[in-house]
Design a protein around this motif. Structure first.
Motif, PDB file in Angstrom:
ATOM      1  N   THR A   1       0.838  -1.198   0.000  1.00  0.00           N
ATOM      2  CA  THR A   1       0.000   0.000   0.000  1.00  0.00           C
ATOM      3  C   THR A   1       0.873   1.248   0.000  1.00  0.00           C
ATOM      4  N   PRO A   2       0.637   2.192  -0.928  1.00  0.00           N
ATOM      5  CA  PRO A   2       1.447   3.428  -0.961  1.00  0.00           C
ATOM      6  C   PRO A   2       1.304   4.209   0.341  1.00  0.00           C
ATOM      7  N   ARG A   3       2.413   4.793   0.792  1.00  0.00           N
ATOM      8  CA  ARG A   3       2.385   5.614   1.994  1.00  0.00           C
ATOM      9  C   ARG A   3       1.680   6.932   1.696  1.00  0.00           C
ATOM     10  N   PRO A   4       0.889   7.438   2.630  1.00  0.00           N
ATOM     11  CA  PRO A   4       0.262   8.744   2.397  1.00  0.00           C
ATOM     12  C   PRO A   4       1.320   9.841   2.339  1.00  0.00           C
ATOM     13  N   LEU A   5       1.098  10.802   1.456  1.00  0.00           N
ATOM     14  CA  LEU A   5       2.018  11.919   1.286  1.00  0.00           C
ATOM     15  C   LEU A   5       1.378  13.192   1.812  1.00  0.00           C
ATOM     16  N   ALA A   6       2.206  14.076   2.338  1.00  0.00           N
ATOM     17  CA  ALA A   6       1.727  15.397   2.745  1.00  0.00           C
ATOM     18  C   ALA A   6       2.420  16.456   1.909  1.00  0.00           C
ATOM     19  N   VAL A   7       1.686  17.524   1.619  1.00  0.00           N
ATOM     20  CA  VAL A   7       2.219  18.652   0.859  1.00  0.00           C
ATOM     21  C   VAL A   7       1.946  19.922   1.653  1.00  0.00           C
ATOM     22  N   ALA A   8       2.996  20.693   1.929  1.00  0.00           N
ATOM     23  CA  ALA A   8       2.805  21.983   2.578  1.00  0.00           C
ATOM     24  C   ALA A   8       2.195  22.942   1.571  1.00  0.00           C
ATOM     25  N   CYS A   9       1.038  23.501   1.893  1.00  0.00           N
ATOM     26  CA  CYS A   9       0.331  24.356   0.930  1.00  0.00           C
ATOM     27  C   CYS A   9      -0.064  25.667   1.590  1.00  0.00           C
ATOM     28  N   SER A  10       0.615  26.736   1.191  1.00  0.00           N
ATOM     29  CA  SER A  10       0.294  28.070   1.696  1.00  0.00           C
ATOM     30  C   SER A  10      -0.857  28.699   0.930  1.00  0.00           C
ATOM     31  N   GLY A  11      -1.108  28.186  -0.275  1.00  0.00           N
ATOM     32  CA  GLY A  11      -2.083  28.800  -1.173  1.00  0.00           C
ATOM     33  C   GLY A  11      -1.427  29.609  -2.258  1.00  0.00           C
ATOM     34  N   GLY A  12      -0.102  29.800  -2.169  1.00  0.00           N
ATOM     35  CA  GLY A  12       0.633  30.513  -3.205  1.00  0.00           C
ATOM     36  C   GLY A  12       0.834  29.672  -4.453  1.00  0.00           C
ATOM     37  N   ARG A  13       1.352  30.314  -5.489  1.00  0.00           N
ATOM     38  CA  ARG A  13       1.495  29.665  -6.796  1.00  0.00           C
ATOM     39  C   ARG A  13       2.265  28.354  -6.723  1.00  0.00           C
ATOM     40  N   ASP A  14       3.433  28.367  -6.096  1.00  0.00           N
ATOM     41  CA  ASP A  14       4.311  27.202  -6.115  1.00  0.00           C
ATOM     42  C   ASP A  14       3.698  26.020  -5.365  1.00  0.00           C
TER      43      ASP A  14
ATOM     44  N   GLY B  15      -4.699  26.183 -15.439  1.00  0.00           N
ATOM     45  CA  GLY B  15      -5.632  27.208 -14.965  1.00  0.00           C
ATOM     46  C   GLY B  15      -5.803  27.206 -13.458  1.00  0.00           C
ATOM     47  N   LEU B  16      -4.706  27.040 -12.714  1.00  0.00           N
ATOM     48  CA  LEU B  16      -4.788  26.934 -11.260  1.00  0.00           C
ATOM     49  C   LEU B  16      -4.965  28.307 -10.625  1.00  0.00           C
ATOM     50  N   GLN B  17      -5.785  28.353  -9.604  1.00  0.00           N
ATOM     51  CA  GLN B  17      -6.017  29.587  -8.858  1.00  0.00           C
ATOM     52  C   GLN B  17      -5.135  29.586  -7.619  1.00  0.00           C
ATOM     53  N   HIS B  18      -4.525  30.719  -7.320  1.00  0.00           N
ATOM     54  CA  HIS B  18      -3.656  30.808  -6.158  1.00  0.00           C
ATOM     55  C   HIS B  18      -3.735  32.208  -5.589  1.00  0.00           C
ATOM     56  N   ILE B  19      -3.236  32.355  -4.371  1.00  0.00           N
ATOM     57  CA  ILE B  19      -3.264  33.658  -3.713  1.00  0.00           C
ATOM     58  C   ILE B  19      -1.913  34.350  -3.875  1.00  0.00           C
TER      59      ILE B  19
END
Length: 316
Positions: A2-15, A175-179
């Motif tokens: 089973t694949p391990r769950p991944l976490a992504v740090a997301c500020s809401g900015g473009r990157d 077409g991603l939306q970001h802050i």
């Protein structure tokens, strides 16, 4: 498996939005190919430093809701910081420390042992320049590692060798939306001054600066690893008991190796980095002292006696 769950740090900015989008799409492909769930956890830190922080949190939560509707196995987590900078504190440093602590805590709670960070090639080059302007040694000039384990979490920067322009193209294509963080235009912060005033002129004069500075950071990482290994060997040779140092043997190593050793020994003994001014002072005074005490305000004292250097913390 089973694949391990991944976490992504997301500020809401473009990157970070682009990285989160690319991660959950890749995870969905893995799930479809293996028949196993491949969950992704978006981690958002509310710093409480901007009047727009509530809006950024709401934007990230809503974006994750929309992607779940598109089939993403995506889970959103948020943590509020309650920062109270004291007079003289670096808001940047305080926010960074709080952010990473909150991210690690959320990752553990979600069962994730890996957190992805969206730093790219220009971020690395800027970090290298800022460290150089602060007079950093090899460890500082090493800038950001592509992968490092801290607090039981593996922090990975999969886009560290990718250009900002490539991320811009990805965002436009999907077409991603970001802050946009308004503090990025505040010249009080050193990174902003570098990015807004210095970087355009630097890259105009030296277009290859991002790649070259990235390579320089890699060279510094190699050098820092070598210095760490040397300090480990030297510490094994001159250690006395659990926390003491044989001062005569340490001094015999010579100036550069003595400073390298003291830096590691202090960090191991106290858990914090030794300030450059203290490192210089000790490396000068230790060779000419038979017995001495060096008080460290509010923390304790270094004590040289019978040829052994020890750290005596204040009794609580």
């Amino acid at each position: 498996m089973t694949p391990r769950p991944l976490a992504v740090a997301c500020s809401g900015g473009r990157d970070s939005v682009a990285l989160l989008h690319a991660t959950w799409r890749a995870a969905r492909q893995v799930a479809e190919a293996t028949g196993q769930p491949a969950p992704v956890h978006a981690l958002h830190v509310h710093h409480g430093l901007s009047r727009h922080a509530d809006d950024w949190l709401a934007h990230c939560a809503a974006q994750c809701d929309r992607w779940r509707a598109e089939g993403a196995d995506l889970h959103f987590h948020a943590r509020h910081l309650h920062l109270k900078p004291a007079l003289g504190d670096s808001v940047e440093a305080l926010a960074r420390q709080g952010r990473y602590a909150a991210l690690a805590d959320m990752a553990h709670a979600a069962g994730c042992d890996t957190v992805l960070l969206a730093h790219h090639r220009e971020d690395q080059a800027e970090t290298f320049l800022l460290q150089a302007l602060r007079g950093a040694g090899a460890a500082g000039l090493a800038s950001m590692p592509a992968s490092v384990v801290r607090e039981g979490v593996t922090w990975r920067r999969p886009w560290l060798a990718h250009a900002r322009a490539a991320i811009d193209a990805y965002v436009a294509h999907h077409g991603l939306q970001h802050i946009e963080d308004d503090s990025n235009a505040d010249p009080r912060y050193a990174r902003n001054r570098l990015r807004l005033e210095v970087w355009p002129a630097l890259t105009a004069a030296f277009p290859q600066a991002p790649q070259v500075l990235g390579r320089a950071a890699q060279h510094a990482q190699d050098a820092a690893e070598c210095l760490q290994a040397l300090a480990e060997m030297d510490l094994a040779r001159v250690a006395v008991g659990d926390e003491g140092l044989d001062a005569v043997a340490a001094v015999a190593l010579g100036g550069a190796r003595l400073r390298n050793l003291l830096h590691l020994w202090w960090r191991r003994t106290t858990g914090v980095a030794l300030r450059a001014s203290w490192l210089d002072r000790l490396s000068r005074e230790l060779p000419v002292c038979v017995e001495a005490r060096w008080p460290v305000l509010g923390a304790g004292e270094l004590h040289l006696q019978w040829g052994v250097l020890r750290w005596n913390p204040l009794k609580s």
